[in-house]
Scaffold this active site. Sequence first.
Site, PDB file in Angstrom:
ATOM      1  N   SER A 214     -53.931 -53.992 -75.346  1.00  0.00           N
ATOM      2  CA  SER A 214     -54.464 -52.667 -75.004  1.00  0.00           C
ATOM      3  C   SER A 214     -53.800 -51.598 -75.859  1.00  0.00           C
ATOM      4  O   SER A 214     -52.753 -51.830 -76.467  1.00  0.00           O
ATOM      5  CB  SER A 214     -54.167 -52.390 -73.534  1.00  0.00           C
ATOM      6  OG  SER A 214     -54.532 -51.072 -73.190  1.00  0.00           O
ATOM      7  N   SER A 215     -54.411 -50.432 -75.894  1.00  0.00           N
ATOM      8  CA  SER A 215     -53.771 -49.263 -76.509  1.00  0.00           C
ATOM      9  C   SER A 215     -53.349 -48.238 -75.472  1.00  0.00           C
ATOM     10  O   SER A 215     -52.827 -47.167 -75.828  1.00  0.00           O
ATOM     11  CB  SER A 215     -54.745 -48.576 -77.480  1.00  0.00           C
ATOM     12  OG  SER A 215     -55.147 -49.470 -78.476  1.00  0.00           O
TER      13      SER A 215
ATOM     14  N   ARG B 126     -53.456 -55.128 -65.904  1.00  0.00           N
ATOM     15  CA  ARG B 126     -54.454 -55.416 -66.924  1.00  0.00           C
ATOM     16  C   ARG B 126     -55.271 -56.635 -66.507  1.00  0.00           C
ATOM     17  O   ARG B 126     -54.734 -57.576 -65.904  1.00  0.00           O
ATOM     18  CB  ARG B 126     -53.716 -55.721 -68.221  1.00  0.00           C
ATOM     19  CG  ARG B 126     -54.572 -56.031 -69.431  1.00  0.00           C
ATOM     20  CD  ARG B 126     -55.229 -54.816 -69.969  1.00  0.00           C
ATOM     21  NE  ARG B 126     -55.719 -55.010 -71.333  1.00  0.00           N
ATOM     22  CZ  ARG B 126     -56.567 -54.165 -71.906  1.00  0.00           C
ATOM     23  NH1 ARG B 126     -57.028 -53.112 -71.265  1.00  0.00           N
ATOM     24  NH2 ARG B 126     -56.962 -54.366 -73.149  1.00  0.00           N
TER      25      ARG B 126
ATOM     26  N   GLY C 148     -59.458 -43.131 -74.903  1.00  0.00           N
ATOM     27  CA  GLY C 148     -59.823 -42.912 -76.301  1.00  0.00           C
ATOM     28  C   GLY C 148     -59.761 -44.155 -77.161  1.00  0.00           C
ATOM     29  O   GLY C 148     -59.712 -44.052 -78.384  1.00  0.00           O
ATOM     30  N   GLY C 149     -59.751 -45.334 -76.540  1.00  0.00           N
ATOM     31  CA  GLY C 149     -59.741 -46.572 -77.337  1.00  0.00           C
ATOM     32  C   GLY C 149     -58.538 -46.591 -78.259  1.00  0.00           C
ATOM     33  O   GLY C 149     -57.405 -46.327 -77.841  1.00  0.00           O
TER      34      GLY C 149
ATOM     35  N   ASP D 288     -61.328 -56.575 -76.054  1.00  0.00           N
ATOM     36  CA  ASP D 288     -60.030 -56.149 -76.607  1.00  0.00           C
ATOM     37  C   ASP D 288     -59.237 -57.308 -77.223  1.00  0.00           C
ATOM     38  O   ASP D 288     -58.231 -57.088 -77.891  1.00  0.00           O
ATOM     39  CB  ASP D 288     -59.184 -55.450 -75.535  1.00  0.00           C
ATOM     40  CG  ASP D 288     -59.578 -53.981 -75.363  1.00  0.00           C
ATOM     41  OD1 ASP D 288     -60.363 -53.484 -76.188  1.00  0.00           O
ATOM     42  OD2 ASP D 288     -59.104 -53.346 -74.407  1.00  0.00           O
TER      43      ASP D 288
ATOM     44  N   ASN E 179     -63.052 -50.513 -69.986  1.00  0.00           N
ATOM     45  CA  ASN E 179     -63.242 -50.552 -71.430  1.00  0.00           C
ATOM     46  C   ASN E 179     -64.376 -49.609 -71.817  1.00  0.00           C
ATOM     47  O   ASN E 179     -64.144 -48.432 -71.929  1.00  0.00           O
ATOM     48  CB  ASN E 179     -63.441 -51.962 -71.974  1.00  0.00           C
ATOM     49  CG  ASN E 179     -63.252 -51.991 -73.489  1.00  0.00           C
ATOM     50  OD1 ASN E 179     -62.594 -51.108 -74.042  1.00  0.00           O
ATOM     51  ND2 ASN E 179     -63.829 -52.959 -74.175  1.00  0.00           N
TER      52      ASN E 179
ATOM     53  N   THR F 173     -62.562 -45.011 -70.033  1.00  0.00           N
ATOM     54  CA  THR F 173     -61.152 -45.061 -69.621  1.00  0.00           C
ATOM     55  C   THR F 173     -60.776 -43.708 -68.991  1.00  0.00           C
ATOM     56  O   THR F 173     -61.472 -42.721 -69.177  1.00  0.00           O
ATOM     57  CB  THR F 173     -60.224 -45.362 -70.815  1.00  0.00           C
ATOM     58  OG1 THR F 173     -60.681 -46.549 -71.430  1.00  0.00           O
ATOM     59  CG2 THR F 173     -58.776 -45.527 -70.424  1.00  0.00           C
TER      60      THR F 173
HETATM   61  O1  DON Z   1     -57.185 -51.067 -73.293  1.00  0.00           O
HETATM   62  C1  DON Z   1     -57.650 -50.482 -74.262  1.00  0.00           C
HETATM   63  O2  DON Z   1     -56.969 -50.123 -75.199  1.00  0.00           O
HETATM   64  C2  DON Z   1     -59.139 -50.149 -74.272  1.00  0.00           C
HETATM   65  N1  DON Z   1     -59.849 -51.087 -73.476  1.00  0.00           N
HETATM   66  C3  DON Z   1     -59.316 -48.748 -73.813  1.00  0.00           C
HETATM   67  C4  DON Z   1     -60.739 -48.300 -73.921  1.00  0.00           C
HETATM   68  C5  DON Z   1     -60.882 -46.842 -73.965  1.00  0.00           C
HETATM   69  O3  DON Z   1     -59.947 -46.092 -73.942  1.00  0.00           O
HETATM   70  C6  DON Z   1     -62.236 -46.312 -74.086  1.00  0.00           C
HETATM   71  N2  DON Z   1     -62.190 -44.864 -74.063  1.00  0.00           N
HETATM   72  N3  DON Z   1     -62.500 -44.079 -74.767  1.00  0.00           N
END
Ligand code: DON
Length: 585
Positions: free
Chosen positions: A468-469, A119, A489-490, A439, A417, A397
Amino acid sequence: MRLHSLPVRALGLLLALSQPAGAQTAPVVPPAPEPAPIQSDEARLLPVLATRGMVSSQDALATRVGVEILGKGGNAVDAAVAVGFALAVTLPRAGNLGGGGFMMVHRAAARETVAIDYRETAPAAATADMFLNPQGEPDRAASTRTGKAVGVPGTVRGLAEAHRRYGSGKLTLADLIAPAEKLARAGIPVESGLADSLPRASGLLGQWPSSRAVFFEGDHVLPRGATLTQRDLADTLRTIAEQGPDAFYQGPIADKIAAAVRGAGGIMTAADLAAYRPEIRTPVRGTYRGYEIVSMPPPSSGGVHLIEILNILEGYDLAGMGAGSARALHTLAEAMKPAYADRATWLGDPSRTKVPVAGLTAKSYAATLREKIDPERAKSAAEVKAGDPLPYESDQTTHFSVVDAEGNAVSNTYTLNFSYGIGLVAEGTGVLLNNEMDDFSAKSGARNAYGLVGGEANAVAPSARPLSSMTPTFVFRDGKLFLVTGSPGGSRIITTTLQVIVNVLDFRMNLAQAVAAPRIHHQWQPDVLMAEEGISPDTLALLRAKGHNVKVGATSGSANSVMAEDGLLAGASDPRQRGTLAEGR
Ligand code: DON
């Protein structure tokens, strides 16, 4: 994915054909709507099968690089490292050298699973209030679109460390970088997912001359059918191949990255890059209906909350409720809410904050949360703050899964991100820079771009890792690898990964169905139950009747997964994007 629209269209056609020629009578039913644009290469409702290895990623060229490395005697880690470098070239919206991520590695012979945390970190000069405007409110533009948004990239040292520790030893790092360099230098066709994502990133990329030089032809992004050639990136890859990962973190490349970040208003220094190190972490573990779940620990919230939600769900007969039924979806949604509420309070970088992992993943804790779930009513909106609808982005991502013939496996999720990060290519390097600093919580209780609330535990701090997720995950049965999955997917990464697992274990779907099935998401705040297209209107009506604030939005996630059973490997790539591929050997 509009599989449901096919019968409607077929019906329209049938009715049209049944009208006698020249008949003037008004049609009995309205004509069929315009056909939906074709959204996927093909309907992939059966997984790909193989016996000697499988790679599933968001980009076909990168998948083939991984399969090629397996063919040369590389193990799953070798293949994954090569896929990681290749995606930096072929999937520039998410694959990266200038971002970071997490790699879970399972070593079959050693019966060992480890987590590599690569990360990004905050620069040493980062401060808790760096994303607040003079009024003390979060400055979203600063944390997403300027040099201040850029975290110190971890990918190059992360992938190199994976190869050094867990590679087969038969292939050098240079062997694994070579295919990526070749793709960057020779160029790749702008098609599939790349052709879809570039126009959407036009504004972001177009503001930086160094990015225009790579991704533009005249005043426009490269059109479908053009060739994307990345010579600076090819040179950067060659330098890493020849001199090792340190060449990215010290010397001319690092200097250029730091200069680009500072030129865009950031605070990163060459010393920040030199100081970056990946961490080897112990995975977080749980069980679900007799299967073992092994996933990413903090600084990702993914594994902890995946297990927390599964623990809650274990008390219900989901299979009896039926896949896609309102009862099952209600149960899923109600189990998701307390996990996301916990996330907002407890989760952060474990080097700065004590994350109560054992408590959050305890069966007994889940039992207390289960007791509060009403099978008939959604938790009232009054208990949670109303919020903005979340962005329904799908293709930032990226997650890929690899399994080799010996049963070694990699589950890897990495990111810039946002799609294309801040859109800035560091001049002379070909490296796109991330906006991972968003984040962090800009201030306690503030939401990030995914609407996620965070607290003190996730405040910005010097050299800290933002929460992070990302949820790269393995599922084991009787100690044997069974499933490799994860997703972008954030905030929806955790619930996407969850639903792939539940679809396989509870609803007995094959892997392709499990990945393709429409998904829901609830993250406690805002109080919205998000549903992908494809869930029946009757079901949505039943969910609304239970009190859910349902919003139907575009698809999300890309859960490129592999399953292993009885000596066979099944691969499924997510049909939500064009150009994804699972391929075996
Ligand atoms: O680390 C994380 O949780 C976010 N930066 C991930 C971002 C992400 O998955 C964007 N995609 N849709």
